[in-house]
Design an enzyme around this catalytic site. Structure first.
Site, PDB file in Angstrom:
ATOM      1  N   SER A   1      -1.691  -6.395   4.849  1.00 47.58           N
ATOM      2  CA  SER A   1      -2.847  -7.283   4.653  1.00 47.58           C
ATOM      3  C   SER A   1      -2.801  -8.326   5.757  1.00 47.58           C
ATOM      4  O   SER A   1      -1.731  -8.584   6.339  1.00 47.58           O
ATOM      5  CB  SER A   1      -2.709  -7.979   3.290  1.00 47.58           C
ATOM      6  OG  SER A   1      -3.557  -9.109   3.209  1.00 47.58           O
TER       7      SER A   1
ATOM      8  N   TYR B   1       1.781 -12.676  -3.478  1.00 46.13           N
ATOM      9  CA  TYR B   1       1.112 -11.673  -2.634  1.00 46.13           C
ATOM     10  C   TYR B   1       1.494 -11.865  -1.165  1.00 46.13           C
ATOM     11  O   TYR B   1       1.839 -10.902  -0.462  1.00 46.13           O
ATOM     12  CB  TYR B   1      -0.401 -11.810  -2.834  1.00 46.13           C
ATOM     13  CG  TYR B   1      -1.238 -10.714  -2.203  1.00 46.13           C
ATOM     14  CD1 TYR B   1      -1.486  -9.522  -2.878  1.00 46.13           C
ATOM     15  CD2 TYR B   1      -1.809 -10.885  -0.942  1.00 46.13           C
ATOM     16  CE1 TYR B   1      -2.277  -8.521  -2.311  1.00 46.13           C
ATOM     17  CE2 TYR B   1      -2.594  -9.896  -0.363  1.00 46.13           C
ATOM     18  CZ  TYR B   1      -2.824  -8.722  -1.056  1.00 46.13           C
ATOM     19  OH  TYR B   1      -3.613  -7.736  -0.486  1.00 46.13           O
TER      20      TYR B   1
HETATM   21  P1  NAD Z   1      -7.839  -1.621  -6.046  1.00 47.67           P
HETATM   22  O1  NAD Z   1      -7.579  -2.522  -7.209  1.00 47.67           O
HETATM   23  O2  NAD Z   1      -9.216  -1.095  -5.822  1.00 47.67           O
HETATM   24  O3  NAD Z   1      -6.846  -0.375  -6.100  1.00 47.67           O
HETATM   25  C1  NAD Z   1      -5.489  -0.540  -6.413  1.00 47.67           C
HETATM   26  C2  NAD Z   1      -4.907   0.811  -6.700  1.00 47.67           C
HETATM   27  O4  NAD Z   1      -3.527   0.617  -7.067  1.00 47.67           O
HETATM   28  C3  NAD Z   1      -5.568   1.528  -7.885  1.00 47.67           C
HETATM   29  O5  NAD Z   1      -5.561   2.917  -7.660  1.00 47.67           O
HETATM   30  C4  NAD Z   1      -4.631   1.175  -9.044  1.00 47.67           C
HETATM   31  O6  NAD Z   1      -4.690   2.101 -10.129  1.00 47.67           O
HETATM   32  C5  NAD Z   1      -3.305   1.211  -8.333  1.00 47.67           C
HETATM   33  N1  NAD Z   1      -2.248   0.483  -9.039  1.00 47.67           N
HETATM   34  C6  NAD Z   1      -2.240  -0.798  -9.460  1.00 47.67           C
HETATM   35  N2  NAD Z   1      -1.084  -1.053 -10.113  1.00 47.67           N
HETATM   36  C7  NAD Z   1      -0.361   0.087 -10.080  1.00 47.67           C
HETATM   37  C8  NAD Z   1       0.915   0.460 -10.581  1.00 47.67           C
HETATM   38  N3  NAD Z   1       1.690  -0.390 -11.267  1.00 47.67           N
HETATM   39  N4  NAD Z   1       1.326   1.724 -10.379  1.00 47.67           N
HETATM   40  C9  NAD Z   1       0.551   2.630  -9.710  1.00 47.67           C
HETATM   41  N5  NAD Z   1      -0.669   2.330  -9.220  1.00 47.67           N
HETATM   42  C10 NAD Z   1      -1.108   1.072  -9.402  1.00 47.67           C
HETATM   43  O7  NAD Z   1      -7.297  -2.415  -4.768  1.00 47.67           O
HETATM   44  P2  NAD Z   1      -7.576  -2.252  -3.190  1.00 47.67           P
HETATM   45  O8  NAD Z   1      -8.350  -3.427  -2.767  1.00 47.67           O
HETATM   46  O9  NAD Z   1      -8.026  -0.906  -2.852  1.00 47.67           O
HETATM   47  O10 NAD Z   1      -6.088  -2.501  -2.658  1.00 47.67           O
HETATM   48  C11 NAD Z   1      -5.252  -1.468  -2.170  1.00 47.67           C
HETATM   49  C12 NAD Z   1      -4.201  -2.073  -1.268  1.00 47.67           C
HETATM   50  O11 NAD Z   1      -4.846  -2.724  -0.176  1.00 47.67           O
HETATM   51  C13 NAD Z   1      -3.311  -3.117  -1.928  1.00 47.67           C
HETATM   52  O12 NAD Z   1      -1.985  -2.987  -1.473  1.00 47.67           O
HETATM   53  C14 NAD Z   1      -3.919  -4.424  -1.434  1.00 47.67           C
HETATM   54  O13 NAD Z   1      -2.994  -5.471  -1.436  1.00 47.67           O
HETATM   55  C15 NAD Z   1      -4.331  -4.033  -0.049  1.00 47.67           C
HETATM   56  N6  NAD Z   1      -5.341  -4.890   0.573  1.00 47.67           N
HETATM   57  C16 NAD Z   1      -6.565  -5.051  -0.003  1.00 47.67           C
HETATM   58  C17 NAD Z   1      -7.495  -5.866   0.620  1.00 47.67           C
HETATM   59  C18 NAD Z   1      -8.851  -6.089   0.061  1.00 47.67           C
HETATM   60  O14 NAD Z   1      -9.539  -6.982   0.537  1.00 47.67           O
HETATM   61  N7  NAD Z   1      -9.291  -5.319  -0.918  1.00 47.67           N
HETATM   62  C19 NAD Z   1      -7.168  -6.519   1.812  1.00 47.67           C
HETATM   63  C20 NAD Z   1      -5.915  -6.320   2.371  1.00 47.67           C
HETATM   64  C21 NAD Z   1      -5.014  -5.498   1.741  1.00 47.67           C
END
Ligand code: NAD
Length: 255
Positions: free
Chosen positions: A137, A150
């Site tokens: 991130s 985080y």
């Molecule tokens: P999201 O909530 O849409 O998806 C998260 C995924 O992780 C889902 O499939 C969920 O079921 C799974 N998950 C959550 N807890 C879990 C567990 N205990 N065991 C197994 N699976 C689990 O989130 P996203 O925005 O797609 O985020 C995905 C990654 O990208 C994360 O690591 C997040 O930190 C990172 N990220 C997101 C953003 C953003 O702006 N959305 C920015 C930078 C980084």
């Protein structure tokens, strides 16, 4: 279809960025194991569309991660491509941060990548080919208030990635992280109510003045853009990219 014959495991791929990564890898012919939570019908549909199998291992539990990695090796082989993407968020000042939320964020966003990687690397070394790609991130490079766990986990995964890259540099394996800015996914949507409460703002103010405040393009990153970068990192053209932290943040961390 340059990934035909390769096996990819994407954690947290039932939603958002992980789902887009899984789709992009499947489109290039990779055999997929997907992971994450979701209702049975939606998971069945996703598996059908991707030709994937789903494993519901909870990424906060090392024994479930071990079971999932063994199942992947037994049923698909590999993984040749490991994408550590599962992640959660909690927004709260440090003096009010619930310790159980801290532990969950460190376990899911950081320690799970250690467990999957330690179990995947031996097979990659044997094949002399592997890709470890971690969704970090912009918060692996800079901080924001109220996101202590985080930011700690994401800085941690950036360091972990560099170490794995150095250890595997002679084995045909690359390890990199991708650091998106704000991507429009359920994870971002879910933190709007808490930020409204902790900062006393409206939904529009949170979106424009908090989330996109730091993103000079004033546009959310798309999950598909992240998926496309993952696919590029799997190409032979990317064989010299290792230990990198690739920003995809609309200029956020350039400021
Ligand atoms: P999201 O909530 O849409 O998806 C998260 C995924 O992780 C889902 O499939 C969920 O079921 C799974 N998950 C959550 N807890 C879990 C567990 N205990 N065991 C197994 N699976 C689990 O989130 P996203 O925005 O797609 O985020 C995905 C990654 O990208 C994360 O690591 C997040 O930190 C990172 N990220 C997101 C953003 C953003 O702006 N959305 C920015 C930078 C980084």
């Amino acid at each position: 279809m340059f990934l035909q014959g390769k096996v990819a495991l994407v954690t947290g791929s039932t939603s958002g960025i992980g789902l887009a990564i899984a789709k992009a890898l499947a489109a290039e012919g990779a055999k997929l194991m997907i992971n994450g939570f979701g209702d049975a019908a939606a998971l069945e549909q996703e598996c059908g569309e991707l030709g994937a199998i789903h494993d519901g291992a909870d990424m906060s539990k090392p024994d479930e991660i071990e079971r999932m990695m063994k199942r992947c090796a037994d049923e698909l082989g590999g993984p040749d491509i490991l994408v550590n993407n599962a992640g959660i968020q909690h927004v709260s000042p440090v003096d009010e941060f619930p310790p159980e939320k801290w532990d969950a964020i460190i376990a899911i966003n950081l320690s799970s990548a250690f467990h999957t990687t330690r179990l995947a690397v031996p097979g990659m070394k044997q094949k002399k080919w592997g890709r470890v790609i971690n969704t970090a991130s912009a918060h692996s490079l800079v901080a924001s208030p109220n996101k202590s766990a985080y930011v700690a986990a994401k800085h941690g995964i950036a360091g972990f990635t560099k170490t794995v890259a150095l250890e595997t540099a002679r084995d045909g394996i690359t390890a990199n992280c991708i650091s998106p800015g704000y991507v429009w996914t359920p994870l971002v949507e879910a933190q709007i109510p808490d930020t409204m409460k902790t900062r006393g703002l409206t939904r529009e103010q949170v979106m424009n003045d908090v989330l996109l405040a730091a993103q000079p393009t004033k546009k959310f990153v798309t999950p598909e853009q992240v998926g496309a970068l993952v696919v590029f990192l799997c190409r032979d053209d990317a064989a010299s990219i290792t230990g990198a932290n690739l920003s995809m943040d609309g200029g956020w961390t350039a400021a």
